[in-house]
Enzyme design. Structure first.
Site, PDB file in Angstrom:
ATOM      1  N   LYS A 158      41.295 -39.211  21.722  1.00  0.00           N
ATOM      2  CA  LYS A 158      41.515 -40.585  22.175  1.00  0.00           C
ATOM      3  C   LYS A 158      42.393 -40.644  23.419  1.00  0.00           C
ATOM      4  CE  LYS A 158      40.791 -43.033  17.819  1.00  0.00           C
ATOM      5  NZ  LYS A 158      41.349 -43.969  16.825  1.00  0.00           N
TER       6      LYS A 158
ATOM      7  N   LYS B 156      27.555 -39.041  15.450  1.00  0.00           N
ATOM      8  CA  LYS B 156      27.704 -39.978  14.341  1.00  0.00           C
ATOM      9  C   LYS B 156      27.585 -41.416  14.831  1.00  0.00           C
ATOM     10  CE  LYS B 156      31.695 -40.624  12.192  1.00  0.00           C
ATOM     11  NZ  LYS B 156      32.869 -40.523  11.323  1.00  0.00           N
TER      12      LYS B 156
ATOM     13  N   LYS C 168      31.226 -47.460  15.807  1.00  0.00           N
ATOM     14  CA  LYS C 168      31.517 -48.801  16.309  1.00  0.00           C
ATOM     15  C   LYS C 168      31.781 -48.784  17.813  1.00  0.00           C
ATOM     16  CE  LYS C 168      34.797 -49.574  13.160  1.00  0.00           C
ATOM     17  NZ  LYS C 168      35.858 -50.283  12.399  1.00  0.00           N
TER      18      LYS C 168
END
Length: 326
Positions: free
Chosen positions: A111, A192, A195
């Site tokens: 991140k 995967k 969102k």
């Protein structure tokens, strides 16, 4: 009964991967465990948001969780920031975990490489997550494989704290659900479903219109062969569709694959099964959306129940450390 804890951030819309990989298991756990489920709104603050965005997303997520089948009579469902013990316990966790352990967390590395602003909260995120889990004397934490590292560091923190100050926290274990645990992106089946995906056509939202769901699944990436078989390594796209259909119909993927010899019927049946599975969820959500005060009331009831447990754990932690009583 075994106590289970899990949390979910109010960021982005819930998608099929959330539903099949986690939430349907949460619903089942209500009848087999003491289930504690938390909307972790404080975690959402690690990345700056406009005022009010997190609160609105938290209410909407609460409505979605109720719509998929979480029942306040059978589980504890609450909002993280409504139980102040989470932030107090997080400080104890920060003082127990080492800088080196936090620096090695792969999620922080991933991140922070993509962020313009890296908050200290993003770095210490695992300490707050450990507090979330340990406050409830949690035995099991159902997680995806990508979250296993967070449970391992939580276990390390709990064991270190117990070693320093005496028996305080239950040491939890990760539980990786088998069926439907990993739903992949329809356009990039090696990644995967997410969102935050930059591939909206590869992600099916729980609230997507049936026509949109059908269109996305019919356009799902497969391969140049024609054989239908469940083989995630060699045939990731086809296997993803098989896995989704199997999870939606509670069947084994290999058995599902044996029913098909062409991709077209597989896609059509997968779309129909997903639409039918999500139909009652969408209907319940619309009713809940029309009465936000009721959702707020139910979340407040859950917070009262959660606070009872969390307060006892914090009292034990303070006493074992030897902080001056107020």
């Amino acid at each position: 009964m075994t106590r289970v804890f899990s949390g979910i951030q109010p960021t982005g819309e819930l998608h099929l991967g959330n539903h099949l990989g986690a939430l349907r298991n949460w619903v089942r756990m209500q009848d087999t465990s003491e289930a504690v489920f938390c909307i972790v709104d404080l975690h959402a603050l690690t990345i700056p948001k406009p005022p009010g965005e997190v609160g609105a997303a938290t209410l909407r997520l609460g409505q979605l969780l109720l719509a998929v089948g979480l029942d306040p009579e059978r589980c504890i469902l609450f909002v993280q920031s409504h139980v102040r013990e989470h932030t107090e316990c997080a400080w104890l966790m920060e003082c127990t975990v080492s800088f080196g352990e936090l620096r090695r967390m792969t999620q922080f590395k991933d991140k922070s490489e993509r962020a313009d602003f890296i908050s200290a909260g993003l770095f210490t995120y695992p300490a707050l997550q450990a507090a979330d889990i340990l406050l409830y004397d949690t035995d099991e934490v159902p997680v995806g494989e990508d979250q296993r590292q967070h449970i391992e560091i939580t276990r390390d923190i709990a064991e270190r704290f117990n070693s320093r100050y005496g028996d305080t926290f239950v040491v939890p274990r990760a539980v990786i659900p088998a069926a439907g645990a990993r739903v992949m992106d329809l356009q990039n089946p090696t990644a995967k479903m997410s969102k935050s995906s930059e591939s909206p056509q590869g992600t099916i939202g729980v609230l997507d219109d049936p026509a949109v769901i059908e269109k996305k699944i019919k356009r799902a990436v497969t391969d140049t062969e024609t054989e239908v078989r469940y083989d995630p390594e060699a045939k990731p796209g086809v296997s993803n569709l098989v896995s989704i259909l199997a999870a939606a119909t509670d069947r084994d993927p290999h058995e599902v694959a044996a029913d098909y010899d062409r991709y077209g019927p597989l896609k059509a049946d997968t779309a129909a099964a997903v639409i039918e599975m999500l139909r009652p969820v969408q209907e319940r959500f619309r009713r809940l959306e029309a009465d936000p005060a009721e959702t707020s009331r139910l979340l407040a009831v859950g917070a009262d129940k959660a606070r009872e447990i969390a307060a006892r754990t914090m009292d034990r932690a303070r006493r074992n450390i030897g902080l001056l009583a107020d």
